[in-house]
Design an enzyme around this catalytic site. Structure first.
Site, mmCIF file in Angstrom:
data_model
loop_
_atom_site.group_PDB
_atom_site.id
_atom_site.type_symbol
_atom_site.label_atom_id
_atom_site.label_comp_id
_atom_site.label_asym_id
_atom_site.label_seq_id
_atom_site.Cartn_x
_atom_site.Cartn_y
_atom_site.Cartn_z
ATOM 1 N N TRP A 88 0.267 13.772 4.063
ATOM 2 C CA TRP A 88 -0.211 13.012 5.216
ATOM 3 C C TRP A 88 0.904 12.618 6.183
ATOM 4 O O TRP A 88 0.651 12.290 7.328
ATOM 5 C CB TRP A 88 -0.933 11.746 4.742
ATOM 6 N N GLU B 49 -11.159 4.185 6.994
ATOM 7 C CA GLU B 49 -9.986 4.842 7.590
ATOM 8 C C GLU B 49 -10.491 5.986 8.467
ATOM 9 O O GLU B 49 -10.427 7.162 8.109
ATOM 10 C CB GLU B 49 -9.020 5.352 6.510
ATOM 11 N N ASP C 33 2.336 3.279 2.918
ATOM 12 C CA ASP C 33 1.295 4.264 2.620
ATOM 13 C C ASP C 33 1.872 5.571 2.095
ATOM 14 O O ASP C 33 1.592 5.964 0.970
ATOM 15 C CB ASP C 33 0.395 4.504 3.855
ATOM 16 N N HIS D 249 0.839 -1.210 0.000
ATOM 17 C CA HIS D 249 0.000 0.000 0.000
ATOM 18 C C HIS D 249 0.867 1.251 0.000
ATOM 19 O O HIS D 249 1.508 1.584 0.998
ATOM 20 C CB HIS D 249 -0.915 0.003 1.224
ATOM 21 N N GLN E 180 -9.763 9.335 -4.951
ATOM 22 C CA GLN E 180 -9.484 9.964 -3.646
ATOM 23 C C GLN E 180 -10.668 10.759 -3.103
ATOM 24 O O GLN E 180 -10.923 10.763 -1.906
ATOM 25 C CB GLN E 180 -8.258 10.888 -3.791
ATOM 26 N N HIS F 174 1.449 5.442 -2.043
ATOM 27 C CA HIS F 174 0.950 6.519 -2.929
ATOM 28 C C HIS F 174 2.152 7.169 -3.604
ATOM 29 O O HIS F 174 2.762 8.087 -3.050
ATOM 30 C CB HIS F 174 0.169 7.565 -2.132
HETATM 31 FE FE FE2 Z 1 -3.416 5.084 1.378
#
Ligand code: FE2
Length: 424
Positions: free
Chosen positions: A316, A214, A310, A58, A153, A60
Site C-alpha cells: 500500500w 476506508e 499504517d 495503527h 483483511q 501492519h
Molecule cells: Fe491499516
C-alpha cells in the site's frame, strides 16, 4: 539497583531545567536540582526536549518491508494493494515475516517508537502471520510493547472461515478484535460484521479496533454502527475506528450528528495521514479530495484522535521509516492543524493519546511511570514536528537503548557561523 538521572530537560508541557531520576526501571523523582545518588548514570539533556516515547496506534507488521514482492502496486489504490497482498500471502513464511517485523522494530526503537498496535491478517487458515508476530511480541517485549489486532483483511463474513480463524487467533493470544466492515459484500453485511465483532470483544473482555469506512464513499457509515455498538455494549473508551476516511466526504449535517454520537460513545479515532493522502481521492479527477477524516472537528468534540503510520514499504505504501514525527507533520498539514494548540495536539496524537487508546500501563514522565523517554533535538513538541527532530537518546526502563547523531550542517561562508542546526 540501576539508576539514571536525566539532567536539564525541557518537558512537553513547557517546564524547563527539569531533572528526572529513574530507579529500577521507574521514574522516582521529577523536579529541579535533583542530586545524583552515588553510582547513578548521568544523561545531560542540555535543555533539549524529553518526551515520553512515541506510540503508533495503527500499523501492519505482517506486511511491512515487503515492497515490490511479488510486484509493485501500479494503480496506487487500496483495492490493488489488497489484491497484491492476496498474491503475496501464499508465498510468505513464518520466518520471513518475523525477520522483517524484527527489522522494523529496530527502526522503531531507533526512532523512539516504543509501542505499536499492529493489525495481523487472520484470513490465512495457517495463521502464519499470527504465529510469527506472537513470537516477535515476545522477543521485543523487553524494549517495545507490541499489541496485536486480529484483522480479517478479506472480510470476516466475506472470506470463508475468517470468523473461525479470527477466534483461533484470539485463543492464541492476539490482544484486540479487528474488522473491515466496508470491505464486506454489502452495507448490511458490514453492519452485521460490526455487531458480531463488538459482541465477540465484549464477551472476551477485549478492545476493538476496526478499519472502518476506508473509502471516499460518503454513504459508507459503518462508524455510526461502531459507535452505537460501543455504547450498547458499554465498551466506552475501548473501541477504535481507524481511517474513517468516508467522513471526509460526508454531508456536514450528517457528519456533525455523527461526531456527537462518537463523542458520546467514547469512541477513539485513528487517522493515518500518510496513507489517507496517498490512497484516497484516487477515483477523483480535480478537485481531488484529501480523504483524511475530520481531525480538527473530532478533536474539538473531545474524541481522542491518534495518528498512525499504517504502512511502511508494503503493497500500500512504498515509503516511511518508523518516524512518528513524519506522521504527525503530515497529519498537521493535511488537516490544516496550524494553530498553536492544534499543532501541539498533533504531537499528542503520536504520544499520549495513542498510549491511552492502547491502554498502556505506566506511560508518562511522572514519578511511578516506567522510565521510558526520548531526548529530542528540539525545544518544544511543535519544533520536534517541524524538524522531524533527531532522537538523540532513547531510554527504556531507565536504560539507554539507542542513540542518534544530532542533525547539523557545517557551513563555509565568510562572516557566517560554521554550524547550523535548524532549531529556534
Ligand atoms: Fe491499516
Amino acid at each position: 539497583m540501576s539508576q539514571l538521572l536525566v539532567r536539564n530537560a525541557t518537558l512537553p508541557d513547557g517546564r524547563r531545567g527539569i531533572d528526572l531520576l529513574a530507579r529500577d526501571g521507574r521514574f522516582v523523582e521529577v523536579g529541579s536540582g535533583l542530586q545524583a545518588p552515588q553510582g547513578c548514570e548521568l544523561l545531560d539533556a542540555q535543555g533539549w526536549l524529553v518526551s515520553p516515547p512515541f506510540v503508533d496506534a495503527h500499523f501492519h507488521l505482517d506486511s511491512t518491508l515487503t515492497f515490490g514482492q511479488p510486484r509493485v502496486n501500479q494503480s496506487g489504490t487500496l483495492l490493488e494493494g489488497i489484491a497484491l497482498w492476496g498474491e503475496l500471502k501464499p508465498l510468505l513464511t513464518e520466518e520471513a515475516i518475523a525477520e522483517r517485523a524484527l527489522r522494523y522494530c529496530d527502526w522503531a526503537v531507533a526512532r523512539g517508537l516504543l509501542a505499536i498496535r499492529s493489525h495481523v491478517d487472520v484470513c490465512d487458515p495457517r495463521l502464519l502471520a499470527v504465529r510469527a508476530l506472537l513470537q516477535v511480541r515476545q522477543e521485543v517485549k523487553p524494549y517495545l510493547e507490541l499489541q496485536l489486532v486480529a484483522f480479517p483483511q478479506d472480510g470476516v463474513l466475506r472470506a470463508p472461515g475468517a470468523l473461525d480463524n479470527l477466534k483461533r487467533a484470539l485463543d492464541l493470544g492476539v490482544d484486540v478484535v479487528g474488522g473491515i466492515p466496508h470491505f464486506e459484500r454489502t452495507m448490511g453485511d458490514g453492519a452485521a460484521s460490526v455487531r458480531l465483532l463488538c459482541e465477540l470483544a465484549a464477551e472476551r473482555g477485549l478492545r476493538v479496533d476496526m478499519h472502518c469506512d476506508e473509502t471516499d464513499d460518503p454513504a459508507s457509515r459503518h462508524v455510526e454502527t461502531l459507535a452505537f455498538e460501543a455504547q450498547r455494549l458499554r465498551l466506552h473508551g475501548r473501541v477504535t475506528g481507524s481511517h474513517l476516511t468516508s467522513m471526509h466526504s460526508m454531508d456536514n449535517a450528517y457528519a456533525n450528528k455523527l461526531i456527537a454520537l462518537m463523542a458520546e460513545s467514547g469512541l477513539n479515532a485513528v487517522a493515518n495521514p500518510l496513507i489517507n493522502i496517498t490512497l484516497q481521492g484516487r477515483y477523483d479527477t480535480y478537485p481531488r479530495r484529501r480523504g483524511m477524516t475530520r481531525v480538527p472537528e473530532l478533536m474539538a468534540a473531545g474524541v481522542p484522535v491518534a495518528f498512525g503510520h499504517d504502512c511502511v514499504m508494503d503493497p500500500w505504501y512504498a515509503f516511511g521509516s518508523a518516524d512518528m514525527l513524519e506522521v504527525a507533520a503530515m497529519g498537521l498539514h493535511v488537516g490544516q492543524l496550524t494553530s498553536a494548540a492544534q499543532a501541539r495536539a498533533c504531537f499528542d496524537a503520536v504520544t499520549q493519546v495513542p498510549a491511552r487508546i492502547l491502554g498502556l500501563d505506566g506511560y508518562g514522565l511522572e514519578p511511578g511511570c516506567r522510565a521510558d523517554c526520548v531526548l529530542l533535538q528540539a525545544r518544544s513538541p511543535v519544533e520536534a514536528i517541524r524538524l522531524r527532530a533527531a532522537r538523540l537518546v532513547v531510554v527504556r526502563a531507565g536504560r539507554v537503548i539507542a542513540r542518534s547523531a544530532a542533525a547539523s550542517a557545517t557551513l563555509s561562508l565568510p562572516g557566517r557561523p560554521a554550524q547550523v542546526d535548524f532549531t529556534s
